[in-house]
Design an enzyme around this catalytic site. Structure first.
Site, PDB file in Angstrom:
ATOM      1  N   CYS A 122       0.821  -1.210   0.000  1.00  0.00           N
ATOM      2  CA  CYS A 122       0.000   0.000   0.000  1.00  0.00           C
ATOM      3  C   CYS A 122       0.856   1.263   0.000  1.00  0.00           C
ATOM      4  CB  CYS A 122      -0.938  -0.009   1.202  1.00  0.00           C
ATOM      5  SG  CYS A 122      -1.845   1.523   1.383  1.00  0.00           S
TER       6      CYS A 122
ATOM      7  N   CYS B 190      -1.318   1.746  -3.160  1.00  0.00           N
ATOM      8  CA  CYS B 190      -2.317   2.815  -2.999  1.00  0.00           C
ATOM      9  C   CYS B 190      -1.721   4.222  -2.916  1.00  0.00           C
ATOM     10  CB  CYS B 190      -3.132   2.591  -1.726  1.00  0.00           C
ATOM     11  SG  CYS B 190      -3.460   0.882  -1.337  1.00  0.00           S
TER      12      CYS B 190
ATOM     13  N   LYS C  26       0.277   5.404  -6.054  1.00  0.00           N
ATOM     14  CA  LYS C  26      -0.736   5.440  -7.127  1.00  0.00           C
ATOM     15  C   LYS C  26      -1.610   6.679  -7.012  1.00  0.00           C
ATOM     16  CE  LYS C  26      -4.611   4.146  -6.403  1.00  0.00           C
ATOM     17  NZ  LYS C  26      -5.227   2.820  -6.365  1.00  0.00           N
TER      18      LYS C  26
ATOM     19  N   TYR D 137      -8.822  -3.317 -11.453  1.00  0.00           N
ATOM     20  CA  TYR D 137      -8.525  -2.043 -10.793  1.00  0.00           C
ATOM     21  C   TYR D 137      -7.209  -1.447 -11.313  1.00  0.00           C
ATOM     22  CZ  TYR D 137     -11.344  -2.981  -6.452  1.00  0.00           C
ATOM     23  OH  TYR D 137     -12.310  -3.216  -5.517  1.00  0.00           O
TER      24      TYR D 137
ATOM     25  N   GLU E  54      -6.817   1.854 -13.608  1.00  0.00           N
ATOM     26  CA  GLU E  54      -6.301   3.061 -12.947  1.00  0.00           C
ATOM     27  C   GLU E  54      -5.048   3.572 -13.648  1.00  0.00           C
ATOM     28  OE1 GLU E  54      -7.938   2.337  -8.392  1.00  0.00           O
ATOM     29  OE2 GLU E  54      -5.862   1.876  -8.802  1.00  0.00           O
TER      30      GLU E  54
ATOM     31  N   HIS F 121     -27.720  21.308  -1.796  1.00  0.00           N
ATOM     32  CA  HIS F 121     -27.843  21.905  -3.126  1.00  0.00           C
ATOM     33  C   HIS F 121     -26.905  23.089  -3.298  1.00  0.00           C
ATOM     34  CE1 HIS F 121     -29.939  22.801  -6.829  1.00  0.00           C
ATOM     35  NE2 HIS F 121     -29.981  24.060  -6.465  1.00  0.00           N
TER      36      HIS F 121
ATOM     37  N   GLU G 150     -26.701  15.161  -4.487  1.00  0.00           N
ATOM     38  CA  GLU G 150     -28.071  15.374  -4.023  1.00  0.00           C
ATOM     39  C   GLU G 150     -29.039  14.462  -4.777  1.00  0.00           C
ATOM     40  OE1 GLU G 150     -30.074  19.172  -5.054  1.00  0.00           O
ATOM     41  OE2 GLU G 150     -28.241  19.662  -6.132  1.00  0.00           O
TER      42      GLU G 150
END
Ligand code: NDP
Length: 462
Positions: free
Chosen positions: A42, A47, A50, A177, A181, A445, A450
């Site tokens: 990681c 991660c 990356k 993934y 990516e 908003h 939303e």
């Protein structure tokens, strides 16, 4: 019987370090061995680097939008060398933090490979044998490349962070993934990217509508995504220095593929899956059962040898950093606090950092429809920010709802910052929120998300 340690952890990645230091902070005498660098996949080659590359790759798009908003600006050239130095300095800093965390919690650190000898002992690379009441295996996984003529020329995500300069043209193989990516990252950094995926659509297993939207945008953003195509052979046709010499001789690679249109690429990166790191760990001699290439564990991460536990990618359950950390914490709770704690692997939110980003939790429309009657609430639209900049980008907000219980079974978001959004939507889904719970939440908003609380009519139902 007395042991040298209460716990010996093999592997200093996210799961191993967390388990080791939490056990130590609760009074256990703990040792941890790591053969490469503290932080594991990681932090060192996954991660973290990356995500920093994702950030770097997004700026050209922001600059284009900024011009549409009236800013007189040019993005200029990308300085890979400068970025790379900073990236590696940051990884060094994080590795240092991991070391200090272990130190401060009193964990004895061995900068060495360790292998299991038997139920209560491990051997370090220098031959020293150390005993422990419990052993925790947290050795992670490693990228795999299928074997074919020339496959040794491929690099993987392990090497991509080491490039000394950016290639002009790359081929990425795989549709998961990592492949998706990196196709987006390198494309954003200005590299000409081709991606081969052997199946009909990338990101197999995820919601089909979301996969389709991501693939469409990747193609519109300039990635030459070729579906139903695979490599048949590769051959080096020159020599270049994109990777440092210690990574072997690399060069432009001629790639032959199943659609017959051969081409030459500076680099070919394979992201065709990862395998648990079990080789040479002494598992067989110690009697630790392995199933389909991964250490077999029960719900408490206990292996077939009662004193030996395993967590994270080496067990090939859900291969994500936060899951390995959870498994590590549950192991400590179970073994050192006398509170048997199984790991909850249900409804784990996750994100794929493609461009556009994808956040997802729960069942895809297809998987949910196979299980029970459902309603699908979905809307895909051009968000305010990029529409103003005349971009065609669309986002997707989608809820899968059980007709019987009204519970939201799945939430899928394709949008900027979808990873951030799904973390929050994931809480509601994990709590068992119904569609009506979403509906009674007042919209924020003007935002994209939303729509998650304002979709009135199902677009489909089964
Ligand atoms: P994945 O298992 O996700 O994807 C592997 C891809 O390679 C699939 O598209 C698969 O095709 C294809 N493939 C497999 N074998 C071959 C072959 N022989 N020839 C051609 N293609 C092949 O693996 P990744 O390497 O992308 O990622 C590994 C794990 O790392 C993930 O499962 C994930 O848990 C984790 N990860 C998570 C990230 C995140 O949370 N953002 C980021 C990166 C990794 P097919 O679909 O046909 O099987």
């Amino acid at each position: 019987m007395t042991y040298d340690f209460d716990l010996f952890v093999i592997g200093g990645g996210s799961g191993g370090v967390r388990a080791g230091r939490v056990a130590a902070s609760q009074g256990a005498k703990v040792a941890l061995a790591e053969e490469y660098r503290l932080g594991g996949t990681c932090v060192i080659r996954g991660c973290v680097p990356k995500k920093l590359m994702v950030f770097a790759s997004e700026y050209p798009g922001f600059a284009e939008e900024a011009r549409a908003y009236g800013w007189d600006m040019q993005i200029g050239d990308f300085n890979w060398g400068g970025f790379r130095s900073k990236l590696h300095a940051e990884l060094d800093r994080l590795e240092g933090i991991y070391g200090r965390l272990l130190d401060n919690s009193g964990v004895t650190f061995f900068d060495s490979r360790a292998e299991v000898v038997d139920a209560h002992s491990v051997r370090l690379a220098d031959g020293k044998v150390i005993s422990a009441k419990h052993i925790l295996i947290a050795t992670g996984g490693t990228p795999t490349v299928p074997e074919f003529k020339g496959s040794e020329l491929a690099i993987t995500s392990n090497e991509i962070f080491q490039m000394t300069r950016l290639p002009k043209k790359v081929l990425i193989v795989g549709g998961g993934y990592i492949a998706s990516e990196f196709a987006c990252i390198l494309n954003g950094l200005g590299v000409e990217v081709t991606q081969f995926y052997r199946g009909a659509q990338i990101l197999r297993g995820f919601d089909e509508e979301a996969r389709g939207l991501i693939a469409t945008h990747m193609q519109e953003n300039g990635i030459d995504l070729r579906l139903g195509v695979n490599v048949t052979s590769m051959e080096r046709v020159g020599e270049h220095d994109i990777l440092p010499p210690e990574y072997g001789t690399h060069g432009p690679i001629k790639v032959c593929n199943t659609d017959g249109a051969d081409d030459v690429y500076d680099l070919v990166m394979y992201a065709t899956g990862r395998a648990p790191n079990i080789t040479g760990l002494g598992l067989e001699d110690a009697g630790v059962a392995v199933e389909r290439g991964a250490i077999k564990v029960d719900a408490y991460s206990q292996t077939s040898v009662p004193s030996i536990y395993a967590i994270g990618d080496v067990t090939n359950r859900v291969n994500l950093t936060p899951v390995a950390i959870r498994e590590g914490m549950a192991f400590v709770e179970t073994v050192f606090n006398g509170n048997p704690t199984p790991v909850d692997h249900d409804l784990i939110p996750s994100a794929v950092f493609t461009q556009p980003e994808f956040g997802t939790v729960g069942l895809s429309e297809e998987d949910a429809a196979d299980l029970e009657p459902i309603e699908v609430y979905a809307t895909s639209f051009r968000p305010m920010q990029t529409m103003f900049a005349d971009k065609a980008d669309k986002v997707l907000m989608k809820l899968i709802v059980s007709k019987a219980t009204r519970k939201v079974l799945g939430c899928h978001i394709v949008a900027p910052a979808a990873g951030e959004l799904i973390q929050l939507a994931g809480i509601a889904v994990k709590m068992g929120a119904t569609k009506e719970d979403f509906d009674r939440t007042v919209a924020v908003h003007p935002t994209m998300s939303e729509e998650l609380v304002t979709m009135k009519e199902p677009v489909r139902s089964t």
